[in-house]
Write a protein that holds these residues in place. Structure first.
Motif, short mmCIF file in Angstrom:
data_model
loop_
_atom_site.label_atom_id
_atom_site.label_comp_id
_atom_site.label_asym_id
_atom_site.label_seq_id
_atom_site.Cartn_x
_atom_site.Cartn_y
_atom_site.Cartn_z
N ALA A 102 -4.78 8.61 0.96
CA ALA A 102 -5.01 10.06 1.05
C ALA A 102 -3.64 10.72 1.01
O ALA A 102 -2.84 10.55 1.94
N MET A 103 -3.37 11.45 -0.06
CA MET A 103 -2.05 12.05 -0.24
C MET A 103 -2.20 13.32 -1.05
O MET A 103 -2.52 13.28 -2.24
N GLU A 104 -2.00 14.45 -0.40
CA GLU A 104 -2.11 15.73 -1.07
C GLU A 104 -0.74 16.25 -1.47
O GLU A 104 0.30 15.67 -1.12
N MET A 105 -0.72 17.33 -2.21
CA MET A 105 0.53 17.91 -2.67
C MET A 105 1.42 18.25 -1.48
O MET A 105 0.96 18.77 -0.47
N GLY A 106 2.71 17.89 -1.61
CA GLY A 106 3.68 18.19 -0.56
C GLY A 106 3.82 17.10 0.48
O GLY A 106 4.76 17.12 1.27
N GLY A 148 2.83 12.66 -10.92
CA GLY A 148 3.33 14.02 -10.77
C GLY A 148 3.03 14.59 -9.40
O GLY A 148 2.02 14.23 -8.77
N PRO A 149 3.88 15.48 -8.91
CA PRO A 149 3.74 16.00 -7.55
C PRO A 149 2.51 16.89 -7.36
O PRO A 149 2.12 17.16 -6.23
N HIS A 150 1.90 17.34 -8.46
CA HIS A 150 0.74 18.22 -8.36
C HIS A 150 -0.56 17.44 -8.25
O HIS A 150 -1.62 18.03 -8.08
N VAL A 151 -0.50 16.11 -8.37
CA VAL A 151 -1.71 15.29 -8.39
C VAL A 151 -2.02 14.78 -6.99
O VAL A 151 -1.23 14.05 -6.39
N ALA A 152 -3.16 15.17 -6.44
CA ALA A 152 -3.61 14.67 -5.14
C ALA A 152 -4.23 13.29 -5.31
O ALA A 152 -4.91 13.03 -6.31
N LEU A 153 -4.01 12.42 -4.33
CA LEU A 153 -4.50 11.04 -4.40
C LEU A 153 -5.51 10.76 -3.29
O LEU A 153 -5.35 11.21 -2.17
N ALA A 154 -6.53 9.97 -3.62
CA ALA A 154 -7.45 9.41 -2.64
C ALA A 154 -7.86 8.03 -3.13
O ALA A 154 -7.63 7.68 -4.28
N GLY A 199 0.78 -1.23 0.00
CA GLY A 199 0.00 0.00 0.00
C GLY A 199 0.81 1.27 0.00
O GLY A 199 0.59 2.18 -0.81
N GLU A 200 1.80 1.40 0.91
CA GLU A 200 2.58 2.63 0.98
C GLU A 200 3.45 2.80 -0.26
O GLU A 200 3.54 3.90 -0.82
N ARG A 201 4.09 1.73 -0.67
CA ARG A 201 4.94 1.83 -1.86
C ARG A 201 4.12 2.24 -3.08
O ARG A 201 4.57 3.02 -3.92
N LEU A 202 2.90 1.73 -3.18
CA LEU A 202 2.04 2.08 -4.30
C LEU A 202 1.76 3.58 -4.33
O LEU A 202 1.83 4.22 -5.39
N THR A 203 1.44 4.16 -3.17
CA THR A 203 1.13 5.59 -3.17
C THR A 203 2.35 6.42 -3.58
O THR A 203 2.22 7.42 -4.29
N LEU A 204 3.53 6.00 -3.16
CA LEU A 204 4.74 6.74 -3.51
C LEU A 204 5.05 6.62 -5.00
O LEU A 204 5.44 7.60 -5.65
N VAL A 205 4.88 5.42 -5.55
CA VAL A 205 5.11 5.23 -6.98
C VAL A 205 4.07 6.00 -7.80
O VAL A 205 4.41 6.65 -8.81
N ALA A 206 2.82 5.94 -7.38
CA ALA A 206 1.77 6.67 -8.09
C ALA A 206 2.05 8.17 -8.08
O ALA A 206 1.90 8.86 -9.10
N ARG A 207 2.48 8.70 -6.94
CA ARG A 207 2.82 10.11 -6.85
C ARG A 207 3.97 10.45 -7.81
O ARG A 207 3.93 11.45 -8.53
#
Length: 397
Positions: A376-380, A154-160, A142-150
């Motif tokens: 849940a991962m927002e910009m920054g 791109g860093p400007h894309v928020a994830l949920a 799960g965590e690795r996926l969110t980091l790879v997706a980001r």
């Protein structure tokens, strides 16, 4: 045309009927001749292809569709398990695209790249880009996926989003994308919009034990805490204040495996983030180990966390309140809610109270499901995978 958002839910035994009825209920709330986006949550046990076929009969082939198997579904009006929940969006100010990647557990980057191959690289004419991510909840990445997706999106894309679940079976979890149904997969919906969606999160747990260091682990399997078998260390850690919280004496705890399972289901672990704790929930593994929904590296310091039903309901309300605050007066059309299956276990028959708290606070239609982990991962931000939380993603009108 403003963005329109509507939901439907059904619990028919026949999958096609349930899908068709949930989609029809949602479709009746959309005053347009098309559907642009369809999100589907479906309890494990249905024939997923049949459910999706029933939904397609209602919404047509033009809608970008994504979803996953679940451990319970809900909308602002109801909660069901087993059942099917559908959210439909139609908008002239938003653009929706979906993609699916497979082989997630062995190659996270390859799976995300596979999903990304169907997604646009640029969103000309839109001011904001966000993504909804669903993945196999048993993949352990799960965590690795969110980091790879980001990194790839791109860093400007928020994830949920959330990890697909299957109730208490813990056997197979499934992702839906378009007409495809796949295990060991990740589905991504990329959304271009003029206004950025609002994302909020809350977990409602507090630390109840001394810190314990992970001293032996492999991927998402933790074998030792403080040099001892992980389950043994956990049993000692909950023997004091945690047992008092649950009103269980030490003798009963040691003698009754069912009591131990109940307390494990109602607790979890937390990682100190400085101003808050990130929660991680395990299931029992072989030989005294714990199996988590994401990697837990050696050297990680964990504390046992505890969250009683009242605190879990308050957390759901807080997540919704925070979304309203972050909207800063902007009108929202509807929301997607990703809520951990652990919270459903903790709340039991009171889960509907948490759903009602979200409804009372948001005052807009929403659809959600009980997950095996939340995104849940927002910009920054540098971390985006969570457990035992409520994640709210509000879509601007």
């Amino acid at each position: 045309m403003d963005t329109q958002f509507a939901t439907g839910i059904a619990d028919d035994a026949d999958g096609r009927t349930a899908g068709e009825r949930a989609a029809s209920e949602a479709s009746s709330g959309v005053a347009a001749d098309r559907v642009d986006f369809c999100q589907v949550f479906c309890t494990s046990g249905y024939d997923y292809e049949t459910v999706l076929s029933g939904i397609r009969d209602v919404v047509g082939d033009g809608a970008a569709l994504i979803g996953c198997s679940s451990a319970g579904e809900f909308t602002q009006t109801d909660f069901t398990d087993p059942g099917v929940a559908v959210a439909l969006v139609t908008s002239d100010s938003m653009s929706f695209h979906t993609g699916l990647g497979t082989g997630l557990s062995e190659n996270v980057a390859g799976a995300v790249a596979g999903a990304q191959s169907s997604l646009p690289r640029e969103f000309d004419g839109y001011d904001a880009v966000s993504a909804i991510v669903f993945h196999d909840g048993l993949s352990g990445v799960g965590e690795r996926l969110t980091l790879v997706a980001r990194r790839k999106l791109g860093p400007h894309v928020a994830l949920a989003g959330g990890a697909a679940s299957d109730g208490g079976d813990v056997g197979e979890t499934t992702v839906f994308c378009g007409e495809e149904v796949a295990t060991d997969a990740v589905g991504i919906a990329l959304i271009g919009s003029h206004e950025r969606p609002v994302i909020s999160i809350e977990h409602g747990h507090t630390p109840e034990s001394d810190p314990m260091e992970v001293t032996a682990a492999d991927g998402n399997v933790v074998y030792e805490l403080d040099g001892r078998p992980a389950q043994e260390a956990w049993r000692d850690a909950v023997s004091g204040t945690v047992l008092d919280t649950f009103g269980v004496d030490q003798e009963t705890f040691e003698a009754d495996p069912g009591i131990r399972e109940w307390i494990l289901g109602d607790t979890g672990f937390g990682i100190d983030q400085g101003d808050e704790y990130k929660t991680r929930w395990p299931r029992r593994g072989d030989e005294g180990a714990f199996v988590f929904a994401t990697e837990i590296p050696e050297g990680t310091v964990l504390r046992v966390m505890c969250g009683q039903p009242d605190e879990q309901i308050d957390a759901a309300r807080t997540a919704a309140s925070r979304a309203v605050e972050r909207a800063e007066g902007r009108e929202m059309a509807g929301a997607f809610v990703y809520d951990c299956a652990c919270r459903r276990t903790i709340l039991g028959d009171r889960f509907g109270e948490a759903v009602a708290a979200i409804d009372e606070t948001l005052g807009i239609p929403f659809a959600g499901f009980a997950t095996f982990g939340e995104v849940a991962m927002e910009m920054g931000q540098t971390s985006g995978f969570h457990n035992t939380t409520t994640v709210v993603m509000c879509i601007p009108r």
